[in-house]
Write an enzyme that holds these catalytic residues in place. Structure first.
Site, PDB file in Angstrom:
ATOM      1  N   GLY A 144       0.830  -1.191   0.000  1.00  0.00           N
ATOM      2  CA  GLY A 144       0.000   0.000   0.000  1.00  0.00           C
ATOM      3  C   GLY A 144       0.869   1.247   0.000  1.00  0.00           C
ATOM      4  N   CYS A 145       0.266   2.397  -0.328  1.00  0.00           N
ATOM      5  CA  CYS A 145       1.039   3.645  -0.420  1.00  0.00           C
ATOM      6  C   CYS A 145       1.520   4.110   0.949  1.00  0.00           C
ATOM      7  CB  CYS A 145       0.222   4.724  -1.116  1.00  0.00           C
ATOM      8  SG  CYS A 145      -1.466   4.951  -0.492  1.00  0.00           S
ATOM      9  N   TYR A 146       0.652   4.106   1.951  1.00  0.00           N
ATOM     10  CA  TYR A 146       1.079   4.497   3.292  1.00  0.00           C
ATOM     11  C   TYR A 146       2.183   3.571   3.827  1.00  0.00           C
ATOM     12  CZ  TYR A 146      -2.749   7.875   4.064  1.00  0.00           C
ATOM     13  OH  TYR A 146      -3.600   8.955   4.007  1.00  0.00           O
ATOM     14  N   THR A 148       4.356   1.848   2.111  1.00  0.00           N
ATOM     15  CA  THR A 148       5.581   2.072   1.345  1.00  0.00           C
ATOM     16  C   THR A 148       6.351   3.259   1.909  1.00  0.00           C
ATOM     17  OG1 THR A 148       4.746   1.118  -0.714  1.00  0.00           O
ATOM     18  CG2 THR A 148       6.501   2.738  -0.905  1.00  0.00           C
ATOM     19  N   ALA A 149       5.694   4.391   2.024  1.00  0.00           N
ATOM     20  CA  ALA A 149       6.372   5.594   2.517  1.00  0.00           C
ATOM     21  C   ALA A 149       6.839   5.433   3.962  1.00  0.00           C
ATOM     22  CB  ALA A 149       5.442   6.808   2.389  1.00  0.00           C
TER      23      ALA A 149
END
Length: 333
Positions: A144-146, A148-149
């Site tokens: 997911g994007c969250y 990953t960051a």
């Protein structure tokens, strides 16, 4: 390589098309959604650019036409397609949450899991974490994007963080992270000139972050995660706060940890969404003070947080240079 996209009608589907069209070895041979359509009717900007019909999604049909398929589908839907594709020898990059977690955590946060056989050998598709395993995978769970960051920000500091205190993650995402389906919170009137937290502490991505950090650390770590919606189209900014157990030089640690990573940029000041939006880069900054640390990361939520990361994983799975077709230039204006 013949590749396909199932779930092409969303934002991540469009980004996948853009990246595949510029790829030297991937040929887009199958695109599908819930109903048949003309691609230019879904994305008008593709008129006279890509002449391909959108089929009604069918895993068996996709298996006949593709060597690899990207699944840009909601959770629960994706696993039904993945199971059939893998049975037919097709490689799969799944952008949903269906293969990112253990069965127990998945069912806690989503629904009953219908493909535990493939869940057991799916590889979490964060190249900086699992590059060698991705190369031999038939099924990759795109993060997911969250997560990953957040994970990229925290990984270099795991051995220095007080795991009992854990990490506090303040994350902010552009409205595209909510997808194309309209909701009250993503309506222009609600999102414009507004910032709000949603699902604080209870958001399901907290378990994804925690699960994969603990797998690396081989120890329990507390994660307090609070996401926010901000009135920008794309981009994600994550701020992490933690206690550290010794005096460190955070920028030196970041530079050494990511010295061989082409798409991680260590910054000497707090990072900006504007400098990564439209690219595959993850920018990271960190600063320590009085036994505490601030870690700051930025990515494009639709690219590094979804579609370009999926292409990076596909490159690795197919034996190509990982960097092929990954965007390096930001959308500055």
């Amino acid at each position: 390589m013949n590749v396909g996209i199932i779930g092409v009608s969303g934002y991540t589907g469009f980004e996948l098309i853009r990246l595949i069209l510029s790829h030297p070895y991937f040929k887009l041979t199958y695109v599908a959604a819930s109903n048949q359509a003309k691609l230019a009717d879904i994305f008008e900007s593709l008129k006279d650019v890509l002449d391909i019909d959108v089929s009604k999604a069918d895993a068996n049909e996709a298996a006949k036409k593709c060597d690899l398929v990207f699944l840009a589908l909601p959770h629960q839907e994706a696993m039904g397609y993945a199971k059939i594709l893998i049975q037919n020898g097709v490689k799969v990059v799944d952008l949903s949450a269906d293969y990112r977690l253990s069965k127990e955590l998945y069912e806690k946060n989503y629904c009953s899991h219908l493909d535990t056989t493939n869940l057991s050998h799916a590889i979490y598709g964060l190249p900086e974490l699992n590059r060698q395993r991705i190369k031999t995978a038939s099924l990759v769970a795109n993060p997911g994007c969250y997560p990953t960051a957040s994970i990229l920000a925290i990984l270099p500091f795991l051995e220095y963080i007080d795991t009992k205190f854990g990490v506090m993650i303040d994350a902010k995402s552009g409205v595209s992270g909510a997808g194309k389906k309209l909701s009250t919170s993503s309506h222009f009137v609600s999102a414009n000139e507004n910032v709000n937290a949603y699902s604080p502490i209870s958001h399901r991505h907290a378990d994804e972050i925690k699960f994969h950090l603990q797998n690396v650390k081989n120890d329990a770590i507390s994660v307090l995660f609070v996401p926010h919606l901000v009135p920008i189209t794309r981009g994600m900014l994550v701020s992490v706060y933690a206690k550290i157990n010794k005096k460190i030089d955070p920028l030196e640690i970041l530079s050494q940890y990511y010295k061989n990573e082409k798409f991680i940029r260590v910054r000497d000041k707090a990072v900006s969404v504007k400098n990564v939006a439209g690219s595959h880069f993850c920018d990271i900054f960190a600063k320590a003070h009085e036994g505490k640390i601030f870690i700051n990361s930025a990515i494009d939520n639709l690219l590094r947080g979804a579609s370009s990361q999926a292409v990076a994983n596909a490159n690795l799975m197919c034996g190509y240079d990982e960097t092929l077709s990954l965007p390096r230039i930001t959308q500055f204006c």
